[in-house]
Design an enzyme around this catalytic site. Sequence first.
Site, PDB file in Angstrom:
ATOM      1  N   ARG A   1       0.809  -1.212   0.000  1.00  0.00           N
ATOM      2  CA  ARG A   1       0.000   0.000   0.000  1.00  0.00           C
ATOM      3  C   ARG A   1       0.840   1.259   0.000  1.00  0.00           C
ATOM      4  O   ARG A   1       1.989   1.255   0.425  1.00  0.00           O
ATOM      5  CB  ARG A   1      -0.856   0.042   1.272  1.00  0.00           C
ATOM      6  CG  ARG A   1      -2.165  -0.646   1.166  1.00  0.00           C
ATOM      7  CD  ARG A   1      -3.006  -0.337   2.385  1.00  0.00           C
ATOM      8  NE  ARG A   1      -4.290  -1.010   2.283  1.00  0.00           N
ATOM      9  CZ  ARG A   1      -5.165  -1.105   3.276  1.00  0.00           C
ATOM     10  NH1 ARG A   1      -4.886  -0.545   4.448  1.00  0.00           N
ATOM     11  NH2 ARG A   1      -6.307  -1.725   3.096  1.00  0.00           N
TER      12      ARG A   1
ATOM     13  N   GLU B   1      -3.412  -8.648  -4.447  1.00  0.00           N
ATOM     14  CA  GLU B   1      -4.819  -9.020  -4.533  1.00  0.00           C
ATOM     15  C   GLU B   1      -4.998 -10.500  -4.884  1.00  0.00           C
ATOM     16  O   GLU B   1      -5.875 -11.176  -4.352  1.00  0.00           O
ATOM     17  CB  GLU B   1      -5.559  -8.143  -5.539  1.00  0.00           C
ATOM     18  CG  GLU B   1      -5.766  -6.702  -5.084  1.00  0.00           C
ATOM     19  CD  GLU B   1      -6.576  -6.588  -3.800  1.00  0.00           C
ATOM     20  OE1 GLU B   1      -7.280  -7.558  -3.442  1.00  0.00           O
ATOM     21  OE2 GLU B   1      -6.499  -5.542  -3.149  1.00  0.00           O
TER      22      GLU B   1
ATOM     23  N   TYR C   1     -14.104  -9.440  -8.387  1.00  0.00           N
ATOM     24  CA  TYR C   1     -13.514  -8.722  -7.259  1.00  0.00           C
ATOM     25  C   TYR C   1     -12.169  -8.107  -7.604  1.00  0.00           C
ATOM     26  O   TYR C   1     -11.937  -6.909  -7.389  1.00  0.00           O
ATOM     27  CB  TYR C   1     -13.359  -9.626  -6.030  1.00  0.00           C
ATOM     28  CG  TYR C   1     -12.389  -8.994  -5.068  1.00  0.00           C
ATOM     29  CD1 TYR C   1     -12.778  -7.881  -4.317  1.00  0.00           C
ATOM     30  CD2 TYR C   1     -11.057  -9.391  -5.010  1.00  0.00           C
ATOM     31  CE1 TYR C   1     -11.879  -7.214  -3.502  1.00  0.00           C
ATOM     32  CE2 TYR C   1     -10.149  -8.734  -4.196  1.00  0.00           C
ATOM     33  CZ  TYR C   1     -10.560  -7.656  -3.443  1.00  0.00           C
ATOM     34  OH  TYR C   1      -9.670  -6.978  -2.665  1.00  0.00           O
TER      35      TYR C   1
ATOM     36  N   ASP D   1     -15.926  -7.750  -1.700  1.00  0.00           N
ATOM     37  CA  ASP D   1     -15.277  -8.974  -1.228  1.00  0.00           C
ATOM     38  C   ASP D   1     -15.983  -9.438   0.034  1.00  0.00           C
ATOM     39  O   ASP D   1     -17.016  -8.891   0.408  1.00  0.00           O
ATOM     40  CB  ASP D   1     -13.784  -8.715  -0.967  1.00  0.00           C
ATOM     41  CG  ASP D   1     -13.580  -7.966   0.328  1.00  0.00           C
ATOM     42  OD1 ASP D   1     -14.438  -7.129   0.671  1.00  0.00           O
ATOM     43  OD2 ASP D   1     -12.578  -8.214   1.021  1.00  0.00           O
TER      44      ASP D   1
END
Length: 378
Positions: free
Chosen positions: A29, A50, A133, A151
């Site tokens: 992130r 992911e 997703y 999700d």
Amino acid sequence: MMTMTSTAADAAALLIAWYDRHHRDLPWRISPAMAARGVRPDPYHIWLSEVMLQQTTVQAVKAYFEKFRGLWPTVGALATADTEEVMKAWAGLGYYARARNLKKCAEAVARDHQGVFPDTEDGLKALPGIGDYTAAAVAAIAFNRQSAVLDGNVERVISRLNAIETPLPGAKPQMRALVAAMTPKDRPGDFAQGMMDLGATICTPKRPACSLCPLNGQCLALNTADPETFPRKAAKKDKPLRLGAAFVAVDTDGAVYLRKRAETGLLGGMTEVPGTVWTSRIDGDTSIEASPFAADWQPCGAITHVFTHFELRLSVYSAIIARASPIRNTGENGWWEPAETLAGQALPTVMKKAIAQAIPQAFGLPEAPKKQMRKTRA
DNA sequence: GATGCGTGGTG
DNA sequence: TCACCAAGCAT
């Protein structure tokens, strides 16, 4: 007068304000402060994380993410990597089709997109291993697209906010529509991450911390029912038991006989020790016939392993095969893996368990504190 | 739409 | 101990 739209917008604003203060710092992130200055994360990092996070905990993913980033710093590097090396690096993380598709996806990005990830939901979803997703998540987080990210976390948050009685998975379209209505044009990526962080840390499956929730003023489940009972889910089926045998052949230097599983299906493309098929029942005599060599196979206990849809009990047999023994040549496509490099192979956990049952020190573990065999009643 | 597909953590 | 669960996808 408050409209539905303004309520959803209010909720989004509250959620993002909460995210600014309480977001988790994760290796893939960038902080919301950086995002506010227009900095975007590396799409390769977001995609890689992911895929790893599909049905997998953040805690388990962290180390694998760092390993992959170190081994293959870019999608181009991953595209040219040896598939077998990718499977080895993924070993232990589970759902191995993800690793096969990860490699295919990297190749497709390199070949069809000049090494640059598509920046739209549709473009992403056309790639291997990227579904509803992941396409929405990468579009929102990496490219700040206003896509509806749904999700397991968001399902829980949304189902509680709206006290949705329809059970999953049937309720998904309704939930997706509610998320879409809630997703802001401004900072959709932070909104998506905030919803997932809220679900992971506050709106948890058990004992949610509703008093700390930024949305507790507008949560229907909290105000009218028991939030913990959401989302409603269809009853799950029970797991059958399957039985089988595994054969751990060790040579006089400690090398172990391994072979490769079929590319598709259960543990597809991973490495194994030879064994029987796994069925609902097994006959002890015929199981030996499935061994790779005619040798002095000695029973050395059993291991159990729980898969998603069945539980497996494997009887483990071991035999010492002399370095020069002619029975080493079986004609099948196995190989002898030296003891020193065994741990680095693409062995799924169930196979490591079987090998460790026969050779307790195989993976450098301390001598097994061998669980006491349950004493049979006198 | 139902089924197949891993693993490790948790209460 | 064991049932449940964790940022789903492909078929």
